[in-house]
Design a protein around this motif. Sequence first.
Motif, short mmCIF file in Angstrom:
data_model
loop_
_atom_site.label_atom_id
_atom_site.label_comp_id
_atom_site.label_asym_id
_atom_site.label_seq_id
_atom_site.Cartn_x
_atom_site.Cartn_y
_atom_site.Cartn_z
N UNK A 4 46.64 113.58 -13.40
CA UNK A 4 47.39 113.28 -12.18
C UNK A 4 46.44 113.24 -10.99
N UNK A 5 46.50 112.15 -10.23
CA UNK A 5 45.67 112.03 -9.03
C UNK A 5 46.40 112.63 -7.84
N UNK A 6 47.33 111.88 -7.27
CA UNK A 6 48.13 112.33 -6.15
C UNK A 6 49.49 111.68 -6.24
N UNK A 7 50.51 112.38 -5.77
CA UNK A 7 51.82 111.77 -5.71
C UNK A 7 52.24 111.22 -7.07
N UNK A 8 52.51 109.94 -7.11
CA UNK A 8 52.97 109.29 -8.34
C UNK A 8 51.87 108.46 -9.00
N UNK A 9 50.62 108.81 -8.78
CA UNK A 9 49.51 108.08 -9.35
C UNK A 9 48.80 108.92 -10.41
N UNK A 10 48.50 108.27 -11.54
CA UNK A 10 47.88 108.94 -12.68
C UNK A 10 46.75 108.09 -13.24
#
Length: 321
Positions: free
Chosen positions: A240-246
Motif C-alpha cells: 500500500x502506497x497512500x490512500x487507495x493506491x497500491x
Amino acid sequence: ELQFALSGDVGITLAKETQPDLILLDVLMPHSDGYQTCAQFKNDHQLQHIPIIFVTALSDFNDERYGLALGAVDYITKPIDIRIARLRIRNLLERERLKREVKIYRKHFTGANSLNQFHSPAIQHNSSHIENIVAYDPLTEVPNRNLLIQFVQQSIAHAQRFGLMCTICHLNLDDYKQTYLCSDEKCLSQADTQKTSKLQAVASINAANDNVVVDINDQLLVTIIQRLSTTLRQCDHIIRLDGNEFILLLNNIVSETECKNMLERVLTIIQIPITINDRSIITYPCLGVTNYPHDDVDIDDLIRHAEQAMCQAKPLIIKIR
C-alpha cells in the motif's frame, strides 16, 4: 495548527522557530522558488528531517522528478483532489509519528543495554511490534511504502538470477471517484443504462457524514486486498502506497502472456460487487504496468514508469509501458 509563509525565506525562519511536522511547499514563489527553498531545508541540520510535500501547478514529469530528487516525500499537482490530499497527508503524519516512537524505543533500549530487565522477551516483542507498525499498513495488513524499495530490489535480483521477468503494477482504486454505490441491482442497472457520471453516482455518499465515507472506503479496501491476496501467488507482493493506491509486485513471470493473464484476473476480482451497509459497490480500477528487464532502468524509474502508465490508463484498461 497551520502557519503560512509567502516566501521561502519566511518559511525557513518560521520552521526554525516552530519545528513543524510537515511542510507543504509551492514551486512558484517570489524571490527563491520552491526547489531552492527545499534544497535549503535539506541542507540545514535543524530542518532537514522535516518532510516536504510539493503542491504545485507544474505537472511535467521532469518537474516532479526534480522535486522528489531534492528530498521531497511527495508531489501533488493542481487542481487538487482534497480527499486524496488529506489522506496522503494523514498517512504521512502517521508514519512520521511512528518513526519517532521507534527512535525513542531504540534509544531507550540502547541506553538500558546493561540492565537485564530490558532484555526480557516482552520488551523485545514490543520493539519488534513497533517496527512492524512502521513497515506495515494497519488497515489492510500489507507492507507499506517503507518496504517498497526493498521488495523491488529482491524481485529484480531474483529475475536476474533465474532469467525471468518481474512486473511492477501501480493500482489505483481512486477513492470513489470511479465507484458506483447503489442499494440494489435495479439502481446498478439504471446507473449503467443512463450512463450516470461516476461523480453523480456517489453524490449521496459525499453528502453523508465523513466518518461514514471513510468507514465504507476502509471496508472496501480491506475486502479487495483480501481477495487479491487469495488470487495472487505466494511469491507476489501487495504494497500500500497512500490512500487507495497500491503496488502489485508479480515475480517468476515467464512471458508477457502470463503477465497479461494474471492482470486480467486481478481486474476481474476487483470488479466483483461488494456489499457494505446494504449497498452494492462496484470498483473500476486503473492499472499501470512495467516489466523488468524489458524496462531496464533503475528502481525509482521503474516505479515511476508504472505510475505514469497508470495515469494514462482508463478504468478497466491495463496500460503496459
